[in-house]
Structures are given as C-alpha cells and as structure tokens.
Design a protein around this motif. Structure first.
Motif, PDB file in Angstrom:
ATOM      1  N   PRO A  87       0.771  -1.280  -0.114  1.00  0.00           N
ATOM      2  CA  PRO A  87       0.016  -0.078  -0.069  1.00  0.00           C
ATOM      3  C   PRO A  87       0.744   1.323   0.170  1.00  0.00           C
ATOM      4  CG  PRO A  87      -0.632  -1.617   1.861  1.00  0.00           C
ATOM      5  CD  PRO A  87       0.764  -1.968   1.214  1.00  0.00           C
ATOM      6  N   THR A 111      -2.882  -3.008  -6.940  1.00  0.00           N
ATOM      7  CA  THR A 111      -3.532  -1.697  -6.753  1.00  0.00           C
ATOM      8  C   THR A 111      -3.199  -1.558  -5.402  1.00  0.00           C
ATOM      9  OG1 THR A 111      -5.090  -2.324  -8.385  1.00  0.00           O
ATOM     10  CG2 THR A 111      -5.361  -0.321  -6.999  1.00  0.00           C
ATOM     11  N   TYR A 113      -3.821  -1.204  -1.415  1.00  0.00           N
ATOM     12  CA  TYR A 113      -4.869  -1.559  -0.915  1.00  0.00           C
ATOM     13  C   TYR A 113      -5.212  -0.888   0.521  1.00  0.00           C
ATOM     14  CZ  TYR A 113      -1.083  -4.740   0.772  1.00  0.00           C
ATOM     15  OH  TYR A 113       0.159  -5.170   1.171  1.00  0.00           O
ATOM     16  N   TYR A 114      -6.608  -1.173   1.069  1.00  0.00           N
ATOM     17  CA  TYR A 114      -6.772  -0.550   2.305  1.00  0.00           C
ATOM     18  C   TYR A 114      -6.995   1.137   2.330  1.00  0.00           C
ATOM     19  CZ  TYR A 114      -7.675   0.113   7.411  1.00  0.00           C
ATOM     20  OH  TYR A 114      -7.784   0.353   8.174  1.00  0.00           O
ATOM     21  N   ARG A 116      -7.392   2.896  -0.344  1.00  0.00           N
ATOM     22  CA  ARG A 116      -8.326   3.225  -1.606  1.00  0.00           C
ATOM     23  C   ARG A 116      -8.125   4.508  -1.954  1.00  0.00           C
ATOM     24  NH1 ARG A 116     -14.140   0.895  -0.055  1.00  0.00           N
ATOM     25  NH2 ARG A 116     -14.384   0.846  -2.302  1.00  0.00           N
ATOM     26  N   ARG A 145     -10.003  -7.962  -3.681  1.00  0.00           N
ATOM     27  CA  ARG A 145      -9.092  -7.897  -2.668  1.00  0.00           C
ATOM     28  C   ARG A 145      -8.816  -6.550  -2.104  1.00  0.00           C
ATOM     29  NH1 ARG A 145      -6.687 -12.613  -0.531  1.00  0.00           N
ATOM     30  NH2 ARG A 145      -7.193 -14.538  -1.859  1.00  0.00           N
ATOM     31  N   THR A 146      -8.557  -5.685  -3.155  1.00  0.00           N
ATOM     32  CA  THR A 146      -7.740  -4.204  -2.952  1.00  0.00           C
ATOM     33  C   THR A 146      -8.972  -3.193  -2.385  1.00  0.00           C
ATOM     34  OG1 THR A 146      -7.841  -3.786  -5.327  1.00  0.00           O
ATOM     35  CG2 THR A 146      -6.029  -5.033  -4.282  1.00  0.00           C
TER      36      THR A 146
END
Length: 300
Positions: A87, A111, A113-114, A116, A145-146
C-alpha cells in the motif's frame, strides 16, 4: 535506465506458493525444488511473492532471497516475475529495485489496498514503480481484494508507459477486458483459473495460475490445444479442471492454503502457511485430493 524492455512473452505462469519449514521459516531449498518442478512440467516461469506466495507475511529480505534462490534453481531461461505490491509507494519502489538486483525479469504490482486511493493517485503510484527499474511491470487488477479497481481509462493511460506492459486480470469484467485488448498492446494474463481459456480465446497472452501449483501441465495443455486449432479439446481440458478450480479457489479458503494442503499430499514442497492463515483441515484436504485425482482420471 537501459533500453526499453520488450513486452513479456511467457504464456504459462504459476503464482507459486512460498514454502516454509514446519516452524514457519522460509524454506529456500524447497522453493528451488518446487520452482524446478513447475518449469519442467509446463510453466514458462513463476510469479513469486504474490497473493498465493503470502507476500504480506514475508520480509523484504526473504522476498529478495527467494528470487535469488529460484533463479539459481531454474537458470536464465524461465521467467521470474516478482510481486512487489504494497500500500506504500515508497516501499513498493524499494522492493522493485531489490527484485531487479536479485535477478527478477519482471514486476507484478497490485493496486494499493486498504487506503483505497483515487484513480489519479493509483496512476501516479504505478508510474513511479515503472520508473524505478528497467523491468517490465504487470498491473494486478483484483478489486475484490484491494477494494479499488484500476479503472479502464487508467489502464489505457498507463498502457502508454514503455515499461507497463501487462495486466494480471482478476476484474471479472470480461467486456472491459476485451475492449482494452482491442485498444492496446498490453499482454493480458488470466488471474482467475476459470477464465484461462476464455481470455486466451479473445487475445490474452496466457495465465498466472494458482491451481497450476498442483497441475502445471494441465493448464499448459489448454493453451497448446487451442494454438493447435483443437478448440474442442481445449474446452474439454478447461472444463475438466473446473472441480479442482472450485475446490482450490471457491471453498472459502485462500488459494495459498488450499495449494499448500494439496501439494503436501502430493509429496511436493509446501509447508504450512504463515499466520493469520491456518492450514486446511483434514476434510478440506481430502476434498482437494479427491478433486485432483478425479482430474487426473479424466485427463488420462
């Protein structure tokens, strides 16, 4: 930077598990044995430290050591694509440089993640990764998942970068994938095993497969049959794999867990997953082995 690399050419890539010892340490000799097994049984190369490789629980040093060990085992021919996605853009670029130094042929970047991030931030993230090394970059689009997909317009803009050459597609958006294939030279890889033949038939390059950890020759046979014009055979081979795909990828357990459970029953290197993942229980393992044996019987 050196000259612009050509787009990736391997078709059959395995998203390789990362073997651990019974106590949870990185098992490099086991990784070497497994990688050698995969590339001598149908895989053009391996993707290391992806989702199936449990990258969130391996250290930066372990990731680099894994690349070096696998390169030593498979030699210069097979492709090694290194998962470097995190991330954190700065962390990801550090991993990218370390992967190049360790001997990787390409990078797989998921991508962020978390957090966003919006699309302009996602685009800037991938451009910074692509500028960090001389290696070709595969975008990993897996919004389930992301939490964020790489929107089609973002992919189209990124496709203009000389080192962003491929996409691992887990978007489950078959229409958009075809539209991007028609408008770019990106090499598309099916990231969902049930889509291997469908994507290949409309112009994808191949696959990055979790199930190939257990049956590397089977999925290679799907591509080879299609290339030879034996499309009915290719469809039959894809259909034969569906029960195993379902057992490994759609039973509520992560692919890293199911792949390790099945490989262990086959006498192939695996070991346990690292927490928070837990080993598959006996019932799930028996179901996996049963699906594997049924596929072997149908394909014989």
């Amino acid at each position: 930077m050196t000259s612009t690399p050509t787009p990736p050419t391997p078709r059959a890539l395995c998203a390789m598990i990362t073997p651990f010892t019974p106590t949870g340490a990185l098992d490099l000799p086991a990784a070497q044995r497994l990688a050698h097994h995969l590339v001598t049984n149908g895989c053009d190369g391996v993707v290391l430290s992806g989702t199936t490789g449990e990258s969130p629980t391996t250290t930066d040093e372990e990731k680099a050591a894994l690349i070096r060990a696998v390169r030593e085992a498979v030699g210069p021919g097979p492709s090694i694509v290194a998962g470097v996605g995190t991330p954190d853009t700065r962390h990801t670029t550090r991993l990218a440089r370390a992967a190049q130094e360790a001997g990787a042929d390409g990078l797989l970047a998921v991508t962020p993640y978390y957090s966003r991030p919006p699309q302009d931030a996602i685009e800037a993230h991938f451009r910074e990764i692509a500028g960090a090394t001389d290696l070709p970059v595969t975008l990993y689009d897996i919004p389930a998942r992301t939490g964020t997909r790489i929107e089609p317009d973002t992919i189209l803009r990124l496709s203009e970068h000389p080192r962003i050459t491929a996409v691992k597609d887990c978007s489950y958006d078959f229409l958009t994938t075809q539209k991007i294939l028609a408008r770019t030279d990106l090499a598309y890889y099916a990231g969902c095993d049930e889509h291997v033949l469908a994507l290949y038939a409309v112009g994808a390059t191949g696959y990055i497969s979790t199930v190939a950890n257990a049956v590397p020759a089977h999925f290679r046979a799907v591509l080879d049959a299609f290339d030879a014009g034996r499309t009915t055979t290719a469809a039959r081979l894809q259909q034969q794999a569906v029960p195993l795909i379902e057992a490994m990828m759609a039973n509520g357990l992560p692919g890293a867990v199911t792949a390790k459970a099945l490989l262990s029953t086959l006498g192939l290197p695996a070991g346990p997953p690292r927490p928070p993942l837990r080993p598959a229980d006996r019932r799930a393992t028996d179901e996996l082995r049963s699906a594997y044996e049924a596929l072997a019987d149908r394909a014989a």
